[in-house]
Design an enzyme around this catalytic site. Sequence first.
Site, PDB file in Angstrom:
ATOM      1  N   ASP A  14       3.738 -15.765  -2.140  1.00 45.64           N
ATOM      2  CA  ASP A  14       3.050 -14.534  -2.523  1.00 45.64           C
ATOM      3  C   ASP A  14       3.694 -13.283  -1.934  1.00 45.64           C
ATOM      4  O   ASP A  14       3.810 -12.251  -2.606  1.00 45.64           O
ATOM      5  CB  ASP A  14       1.590 -14.629  -2.077  1.00 45.64           C
ATOM      6  CG  ASP A  14       0.696 -13.597  -2.737  1.00 45.64           C
ATOM      7  OD1 ASP A  14       1.054 -13.097  -3.813  1.00 45.64           O
ATOM      8  OD2 ASP A  14      -0.370 -13.307  -2.172  1.00 45.64           O
TER       9      ASP A  14
ATOM     10  N   LYS B 208     -11.247  -6.324   1.539  1.00 45.94           N
ATOM     11  CA  LYS B 208     -10.406  -5.877   0.421  1.00 45.94           C
ATOM     12  C   LYS B 208      -8.951  -6.011   0.861  1.00 45.94           C
ATOM     13  O   LYS B 208      -8.389  -5.140   1.508  1.00 45.94           O
ATOM     14  CB  LYS B 208     -10.732  -4.419   0.071  1.00 45.94           C
ATOM     15  CG  LYS B 208     -10.472  -4.054  -1.421  1.00 45.94           C
ATOM     16  CD  LYS B 208      -9.043  -4.217  -1.884  1.00 45.94           C
ATOM     17  CE  LYS B 208      -8.167  -3.076  -1.418  1.00 45.94           C
ATOM     18  NZ  LYS B 208      -6.754  -3.217  -1.973  1.00 45.94           N
TER      19      LYS B 208
ATOM     20  N   LEU C 296      -0.916  -6.485  -3.368  1.00 46.18           N
ATOM     21  CA  LEU C 296       0.425  -7.087  -3.401  1.00 46.18           C
ATOM     22  C   LEU C 296       0.460  -8.504  -2.850  1.00 46.18           C
ATOM     23  O   LEU C 296       1.421  -9.235  -3.104  1.00 46.18           O
ATOM     24  CB  LEU C 296       1.410  -6.213  -2.613  1.00 46.18           C
ATOM     25  CG  LEU C 296       1.702  -4.831  -3.198  1.00 46.18           C
ATOM     26  CD1 LEU C 296       2.625  -4.059  -2.281  1.00 46.18           C
ATOM     27  CD2 LEU C 296       2.305  -4.945  -4.593  1.00 46.18           C
TER      28      LEU C 296
ATOM     29  N   GLY D  38      -2.844  -0.386   7.716  1.00 51.32           N
ATOM     30  CA  GLY D  38      -1.940   0.006   6.635  1.00 51.32           C
ATOM     31  C   GLY D  38      -1.198   1.271   6.998  1.00 51.32           C
ATOM     32  O   GLY D  38      -1.019   1.599   8.169  1.00 51.32           O
ATOM     33  N   SER D  39      -0.790   2.003   5.983  1.00 52.51           N
ATOM     34  CA  SER D  39       0.038   3.182   6.195  1.00 52.51           C
ATOM     35  C   SER D  39      -0.773   4.340   6.771  1.00 52.51           C
ATOM     36  O   SER D  39      -1.996   4.429   6.581  1.00 52.51           O
ATOM     37  CB  SER D  39       0.672   3.621   4.876  1.00 52.51           C
ATOM     38  OG  SER D  39      -0.306   4.193   4.019  1.00 52.51           O
TER      39      SER D  39
ATOM     40  N   THR E  12      -2.507   6.416   3.950  1.00 55.50           N
ATOM     41  CA  THR E  12      -3.775   5.855   3.466  1.00 55.50           C
ATOM     42  C   THR E  12      -4.839   5.948   4.547  1.00 55.50           C
ATOM     43  O   THR E  12      -6.018   6.164   4.251  1.00 55.50           O
ATOM     44  CB  THR E  12      -3.579   4.392   3.033  1.00 55.50           C
ATOM     45  OG1 THR E  12      -2.559   4.329   2.030  1.00 55.50           O
ATOM     46  CG2 THR E  12      -4.861   3.808   2.462  1.00 55.50           C
ATOM     47  N   GLY E  13      -4.427   5.809   5.804  1.00 59.99           N
ATOM     48  CA  GLY E  13      -5.379   5.938   6.902  1.00 59.99           C
ATOM     49  C   GLY E  13      -6.077   7.290   6.909  1.00 59.99           C
ATOM     50  O   GLY E  13      -7.275   7.383   7.196  1.00 59.99           O
TER      51      GLY E  13
ATOM     52  N   GLU F 275      -5.450   0.957  12.276  1.00 60.69           N
ATOM     53  CA  GLU F 275      -4.177   0.447  12.811  1.00 60.69           C
ATOM     54  C   GLU F 275      -3.131   0.813  11.782  1.00 60.69           C
ATOM     55  O   GLU F 275      -3.062   0.222  10.704  1.00 60.69           O
ATOM     56  CB  GLU F 275      -4.267  -1.061  13.042  1.00 60.69           C
ATOM     57  CG  GLU F 275      -3.256  -1.570  14.048  1.00 60.69           C
ATOM     58  CD  GLU F 275      -1.987  -2.077  13.408  1.00 60.69           C
ATOM     59  OE1 GLU F 275      -1.043  -1.260  13.302  1.00 60.69           O
ATOM     60  OE2 GLU F 275      -1.935  -3.243  13.030  1.00 60.69           O
TER      61      GLU F 275
ATOM     62  N   CYS G 102       4.351  -3.370  11.190  1.00 61.72           N
ATOM     63  CA  CYS G 102       4.011  -2.013  11.635  1.00 61.72           C
ATOM     64  C   CYS G 102       4.509  -1.752  13.054  1.00 61.72           C
ATOM     65  O   CYS G 102       4.824  -0.615  13.411  1.00 61.72           O
ATOM     66  CB  CYS G 102       2.511  -1.784  11.547  1.00 61.72           C
ATOM     67  SG  CYS G 102       1.534  -3.029  12.408  1.00 61.72           S
TER      68      CYS G 102
ATOM     69  N   GLU H 151       8.890   5.523   9.258  1.00 68.36           N
ATOM     70  CA  GLU H 151       8.763   4.074   9.161  1.00 68.36           C
ATOM     71  C   GLU H 151       9.385   3.573   7.861  1.00 68.36           C
ATOM     72  O   GLU H 151       9.060   4.057   6.778  1.00 68.36           O
ATOM     73  CB  GLU H 151       7.286   3.684   9.210  1.00 68.36           C
ATOM     74  CG  GLU H 151       7.050   2.185   9.191  1.00 68.36           C
ATOM     75  CD  GLU H 151       5.582   1.832   9.324  1.00 68.36           C
ATOM     76  OE1 GLU H 151       5.260   0.878  10.050  1.00 68.36           O
ATOM     77  OE2 GLU H 151       4.743   2.524   8.694  1.00 68.36           O
TER      78      GLU H 151
END
Length: 503
Positions: free
Chosen positions: A99, A185, A189, A238-239, A242-243, A260, A294, A393
């Site tokens: 995956d 959630k 991907l 996540g990024s 988005t945070g 995080e 990360c 990053e």
Amino acid sequence: MAIRIPPRQLFIDGEWREPVKKHRIPIINPSTEEIIGNIPAATAEDVELAVSAARRALSRNKGRDWASATGAHRAKYLRAIAAKVTERKAELAKLEAIDCGKPLDEAAWDIDDVAGCFEYYADLAEALDAKQKSPVSLPMEAFKCHVLREPIGVVGLITPWNYPLLMATWKVAPALAAGCAAILKPSELASVTCLELAEVCKEVGLPPGVLNILTGYGVEAGAPLACHPDVDKVAFTGSSATGRKIMTAAASVIKPVTLELGGKSPIILFEDFDLDKAAEWTIFGCFWTNGQICSATSRLIVHESIAAEFLDRLVKWIKNIKISDPLEEGCRLGPVVSEGQYEKVMQFITTAKNEGATILCGGVRPQHLKKGFFIEPTVITDVTTSMQIWREEVFGPVLCVKTFSTEDEAIELANDTQYGLGAAVISKDLERCERVTKALQAGIVWVNCSQPCFCQAPWGGNKRSGFGRELGEWGLENYLSLKQVTQYISDEPWGWYQSPSKL
């Protein structure tokens, strides 16, 4: 025979359900670029159903609900989940490798960690019973006080694709141990193993609504979950971009958030360490999980006196890495997760070249792999601190390098970043390691290693890498609300106001 992923539905209130709008998302094998199945695409309507189910799980059965159950009772379910995960280890590891492109050996290691994490939080759930009514010492004998630790309520858990099941477990296990009901959630991907976790929960008889799993896009499912007024807390990995959106959404209804986020972590190599050992830890720190970590120590800060010799040694180690389909025996580097991620990483490399940096090795597709989102492990030198490759990053197998002459210079280079997640220091001089560790602005510091992670220790960052800590006892505290209970125990009246009976 072509690999196919069996179809699953959304998991809501203990049952499999088709998404309200019937939409689905293709699963693309990053090693072959083939569509190998699909997952359901949840929307706000499905979020509403999941939140309602979670609310019912905390209020059904007249006080015998998940929240009011003993920690020992909840621990039985966590241990049953751990046992089922262990039983299905080989299958889950293979699904994860297919995956998200993670080498099979890494995926198997992750599944072991998943089971271990559920076991660990089962222990903490049991210990929670003894901590209830924790007494608080007060300066006045007329009062006594204790603290109750109660589940925070319904929690929204939004997780990334680089460690699909493990990152989900870091949130699900402590949330359930605390007595919360959760909506998970995962990233669109890589969601396959998270849906298998739903099947595991169904098999062990986890009460309906305690864990709900919604696959789907961030905008369509993650955003409505984050801002839902009946979700009491959001935890996100996540990024950083988005945070910020998660924080904004949570702020609209004033709810706590654990974030995080991204990182651009340094690894400082002093001149006194064994070069081969240093080379392996440098590779592991940056190229583990195909560089999609990360906390990746992707900025190598190496002492100028050994830089040339070390880089020569490092390249030889890198050339020995097996790059292949993740299911092949001995694979140590697979593809990045998607075409979009492949293009993003390659653009970082192109920009670095255009800005004057040198590609010491890698930076291209491996010649023997004509399909799949593969990128050779890349080392970039002649980097300045203003370059994009040094400051942003990448989330791919890319290491950039700078040299230093003094300890103070190394620390300054390491801390000159908007992030503060991880850092590593490599030296035989343990007193120097201790000095540097204290000076580094990071939530996690590795000494003479990079990336090992244990569920007993706190995980999280500073600055734009987010706030709050996961794992360990700190991870459990994320999902608990403290209630002070103070009682007046004296037989004497309080006596602040004059009693009418004495007038």
